[in-house]
Design a protein around this motif. Structure first.
Motif, PDB file in Angstrom:
ATOM      1  N   VAL A  25       8.514  -4.866 -15.185  1.00  0.00           N
ATOM      2  CA  VAL A  25       7.302  -4.422 -14.501  1.00  0.00           C
ATOM      3  C   VAL A  25       7.055  -5.432 -13.400  1.00  0.00           C
ATOM      4  O   VAL A  25       6.982  -6.637 -13.664  1.00  0.00           O
ATOM      5  CB  VAL A  25       6.094  -4.371 -15.460  1.00  0.00           C
ATOM      6  CG1 VAL A  25       4.841  -3.960 -14.718  1.00  0.00           C
ATOM      7  CG2 VAL A  25       6.378  -3.435 -16.619  1.00  0.00           C
ATOM      8  N   ASN A  26       6.952  -4.953 -12.189  1.00  0.00           N
ATOM      9  CA  ASN A  26       6.854  -5.838 -11.036  1.00  0.00           C
ATOM     10  C   ASN A  26       5.622  -5.528 -10.208  1.00  0.00           C
ATOM     11  O   ASN A  26       5.013  -4.482 -10.353  1.00  0.00           O
ATOM     12  CB  ASN A  26       8.101  -5.684 -10.169  1.00  0.00           C
ATOM     13  CG  ASN A  26       9.366  -5.959 -10.946  1.00  0.00           C
ATOM     14  OD1 ASN A  26       9.640  -7.090 -11.277  1.00  0.00           O
ATOM     15  ND2 ASN A  26      10.106  -4.921 -11.276  1.00  0.00           N
ATOM     16  N   TYR A  40       3.449  -1.978 -10.165  1.00  0.00           N
ATOM     17  CA  TYR A  40       2.042  -1.686  -9.942  1.00  0.00           C
ATOM     18  C   TYR A  40       1.474  -2.845  -9.146  1.00  0.00           C
ATOM     19  O   TYR A  40       1.471  -3.986  -9.598  1.00  0.00           O
ATOM     20  CB  TYR A  40       1.288  -1.524 -11.266  1.00  0.00           C
ATOM     21  CG  TYR A  40      -0.161  -1.155 -11.046  1.00  0.00           C
ATOM     22  CD1 TYR A  40      -0.514   0.126 -10.657  1.00  0.00           C
ATOM     23  CD2 TYR A  40      -1.170  -2.096 -11.204  1.00  0.00           C
ATOM     24  CE1 TYR A  40      -1.832   0.468 -10.436  1.00  0.00           C
ATOM     25  CE2 TYR A  40      -2.493  -1.759 -10.989  1.00  0.00           C
ATOM     26  CZ  TYR A  40      -2.818  -0.478 -10.600  1.00  0.00           C
ATOM     27  OH  TYR A  40      -4.130  -0.146 -10.374  1.00  0.00           O
ATOM     28  N   GLY A  41       1.043  -2.543  -7.950  1.00  0.00           N
ATOM     29  CA  GLY A  41       0.507  -3.600  -7.098  1.00  0.00           C
ATOM     30  C   GLY A  41      -0.209  -3.018  -5.909  1.00  0.00           C
ATOM     31  O   GLY A  41      -0.293  -1.795  -5.740  1.00  0.00           O
ATOM     32  N   LEU A  77       1.362   2.863  -8.144  1.00  0.00           N
ATOM     33  CA  LEU A  77       2.241   2.833  -9.311  1.00  0.00           C
ATOM     34  C   LEU A  77       3.513   3.587  -8.950  1.00  0.00           C
ATOM     35  O   LEU A  77       3.454   4.739  -8.526  1.00  0.00           O
ATOM     36  CB  LEU A  77       1.561   3.507 -10.505  1.00  0.00           C
ATOM     37  CG  LEU A  77       2.416   3.738 -11.759  1.00  0.00           C
ATOM     38  CD1 LEU A  77       2.868   2.411 -12.353  1.00  0.00           C
ATOM     39  CD2 LEU A  77       1.636   4.554 -12.772  1.00  0.00           C
ATOM     40  N   VAL A  78       4.647   2.913  -9.084  1.00  0.00           N
ATOM     41  CA  VAL A  78       5.944   3.519  -8.789  1.00  0.00           C
ATOM     42  C   VAL A  78       6.807   3.388 -10.047  1.00  0.00           C
ATOM     43  O   VAL A  78       6.896   2.309 -10.637  1.00  0.00           O
ATOM     44  CB  VAL A  78       6.641   2.834  -7.588  1.00  0.00           C
ATOM     45  CG1 VAL A  78       7.976   3.495  -7.290  1.00  0.00           C
ATOM     46  CG2 VAL A  78       5.737   2.861  -6.356  1.00  0.00           C
ATOM     47  N   ILE A  79       7.426   4.495 -10.458  1.00  0.00           N
ATOM     48  CA  ILE A  79       8.249   4.526 -11.673  1.00  0.00           C
ATOM     49  C   ILE A  79       9.667   4.940 -11.307  1.00  0.00           C
ATOM     50  O   ILE A  79       9.861   5.903 -10.557  1.00  0.00           O
ATOM     51  CB  ILE A  79       7.674   5.520 -12.698  1.00  0.00           C
ATOM     52  CG1 ILE A  79       6.238   5.139 -13.056  1.00  0.00           C
ATOM     53  CG2 ILE A  79       8.548   5.575 -13.945  1.00  0.00           C
ATOM     54  CD1 ILE A  79       5.506   6.197 -13.861  1.00  0.00           C
ATOM     55  N   ASN A  80      10.651   4.235 -11.850  1.00  0.00           N
ATOM     56  CA  ASN A  80      12.048   4.564 -11.623  1.00  0.00           C
ATOM     57  C   ASN A  80      12.594   5.239 -12.888  1.00  0.00           C
ATOM     58  O   ASN A  80      12.870   4.568 -13.889  1.00  0.00           O
ATOM     59  CB  ASN A  80      12.842   3.299 -11.287  1.00  0.00           C
ATOM     60  CG  ASN A  80      14.248   3.595 -10.842  1.00  0.00           C
ATOM     61  OD1 ASN A  80      14.866   4.528 -11.314  1.00  0.00           O
ATOM     62  ND2 ASN A  80      14.747   2.779  -9.924  1.00  0.00           N
ATOM     63  N   LEU A  81      12.723   6.559 -12.851  1.00  0.00           N
ATOM     64  CA  LEU A  81      13.204   7.306 -14.016  1.00  0.00           C
ATOM     65  C   LEU A  81      14.684   7.075 -14.294  1.00  0.00           C
ATOM     66  O   LEU A  81      15.122   7.173 -15.440  1.00  0.00           O
ATOM     67  CB  LEU A  81      12.916   8.794 -13.856  1.00  0.00           C
ATOM     68  CG  LEU A  81      11.445   9.206 -13.938  1.00  0.00           C
ATOM     69  CD1 LEU A  81      11.315  10.720 -13.812  1.00  0.00           C
ATOM     70  CD2 LEU A  81      10.810   8.724 -15.232  1.00  0.00           C
TER      71      LEU A  81
END
Length: 104
Positions: A25-26, A40-41, A77-81
């Motif tokens: 988590v960055n 998440y930033g 919030l960005v998610i890498n599936l």
């Protein structure tokens, strides 16, 4: 924490985390774009715009010490599936819906 070392070595950090099966988590979307699990930033583009407004005020004569302290107002919030799948993790659909971006 945001710093130049982690930002400039983000690809290596993400690769090592993947190699050892560690979800990450960055703070910056740039980590997620190179293989981190999620970030998440603050929305950096908005922060740059606000810096320009501050610089404009200073150039027009405002004293920096008299300007109000500002904090981030927009977060993403960005998610890498792809990374989640490689780690054998299921990202809940509600979390995917709330994300600003999902990398597939």
């Amino acid at each position: 924490m945001p710093d130049i070392f982690t930002e400039s070595h983000r690809a290596e950090i993400a690769a090592l985390a993947a190699r050892y099966g560690m979800p990450t988590v960055n703070w910056s979307r740039s980590f997620t774009e190179v293989g981190g699990l999620l970030s998440y930033g603050s929305y950096v583009v908005e922060e740059y715009r606000r810096v320009a407004v501050y610089a404009d005020r200073i150039l027009k004569g405002a004293k920096p010490s008299e300007l109000p302290v500002q904090a981030a107002i927009k977060f993403e919030l960005v998610i890498n599936l792809k990374t989640a799948k490689a780690l054998g993790l299921d990202v809940p659909s509600l979390m995917q819906q709330r994300a600003d971006e999902v990398i597939e």
